[in-house]
Design a protein around this motif. Sequence first.
Motif, PDB file in Angstrom:
ATOM      1  N   LYS A   1      -8.845 -31.893 -31.349  1.00  0.00           N
ATOM      2  CA  LYS A   1      -7.505 -32.972 -31.031  1.00  0.00           C
ATOM      3  C   LYS A   1      -8.192 -34.396 -30.871  1.00  0.00           C
TER       4      LYS A   1
ATOM      5  N   SER B   1      -5.838 -39.662 -28.976  1.00  0.00           N
ATOM      6  CA  SER B   1      -4.567 -39.920 -28.623  1.00  0.00           C
ATOM      7  C   SER B   1      -3.424 -38.568 -28.704  1.00  0.00           C
ATOM      8  N   GLU B   2      -3.847 -37.429 -29.063  1.00  0.00           N
ATOM      9  CA  GLU B   2      -3.210 -36.163 -28.998  1.00  0.00           C
ATOM     10  C   GLU B   2      -3.311 -35.776 -27.856  1.00  0.00           C
TER      11      GLU B   2
ATOM     12  N   SER C   1      -3.802 -37.449 -24.956  1.00  0.00           N
ATOM     13  CA  SER C   1      -3.273 -38.305 -23.985  1.00  0.00           C
ATOM     14  C   SER C   1      -1.975 -38.248 -23.913  1.00  0.00           C
ATOM     15  N   LYS C   2      -1.193 -37.771 -25.175  1.00  0.00           N
ATOM     16  CA  LYS C   2       0.165 -37.500 -25.364  1.00  0.00           C
ATOM     17  C   LYS C   2       0.626 -36.465 -24.263  1.00  0.00           C
TER      18      LYS C   2
ATOM     19  N   LYS D   1       3.046 -33.273 -22.955  1.00  0.00           N
ATOM     20  CA  LYS D   1       3.899 -32.672 -23.253  1.00  0.00           C
ATOM     21  C   LYS D   1       5.166 -33.068 -22.390  1.00  0.00           C
ATOM     22  N   LYS D   2       6.322 -32.825 -23.140  1.00  0.00           N
ATOM     23  CA  LYS D   2       7.723 -33.030 -22.365  1.00  0.00           C
ATOM     24  C   LYS D   2       8.150 -31.992 -21.577  1.00  0.00           C
TER      25      LYS D   2
ATOM     26  N   GLU E   1       5.572 -32.339 -18.388  1.00  0.00           N
ATOM     27  CA  GLU E   1       5.876 -33.543 -17.522  1.00  0.00           C
ATOM     28  C   GLU E   1       7.249 -33.423 -16.791  1.00  0.00           C
TER      29      GLU E   1
END
Length: 166
Positions: free
Chosen positions: A133, A136-137, A139-140, A142-143, A146
Amino acid sequence: MKTKTKFISAACVAALAVCAPVSGWAKEKKSASPAPAASASPAASAAASPAAKSPRAIPFHGKISAVDQTAKTFSIAGKEKTRVFRIVATTVITKDGNRGTMTDVAENLEVRGSYLKREDGSLEAKTVKLGAKTESEMSKPKKKKEKAESESTASPSPAASPTATP
């Protein structure tokens, strides 16, 4: 008294007259839908059914166990079975965040992406991401995680709060 009865009867008849066409339209709509499909050729209706029910992309991840460059397929060994993914012209391949090709797909590479399961049982790769990964992937957020974390930290549960005993 007779005028009230006539008035109520007239109101009932009017209500039936208004409701009858509405129920008739609903029946016509339901019966009208199959008629165009029935009049179309079997080939046209078969072509229209996949468009009407588009398959959803299913995520996958793992390590590539085998690659067949001529057949444009790669395999991921699982606990119970090995899945074979077919790469097609519409498949988007990326390697370390950059555009990739089928020649970049090799054994023992980390891979993740999404696929479509076709009616014949084959697995068609939609997206293929090769390599670890990217930052950027990672640090994104997960909904789902979160949302769960914000709910758990926002208000403590009543059972966890201390109670005063006299």
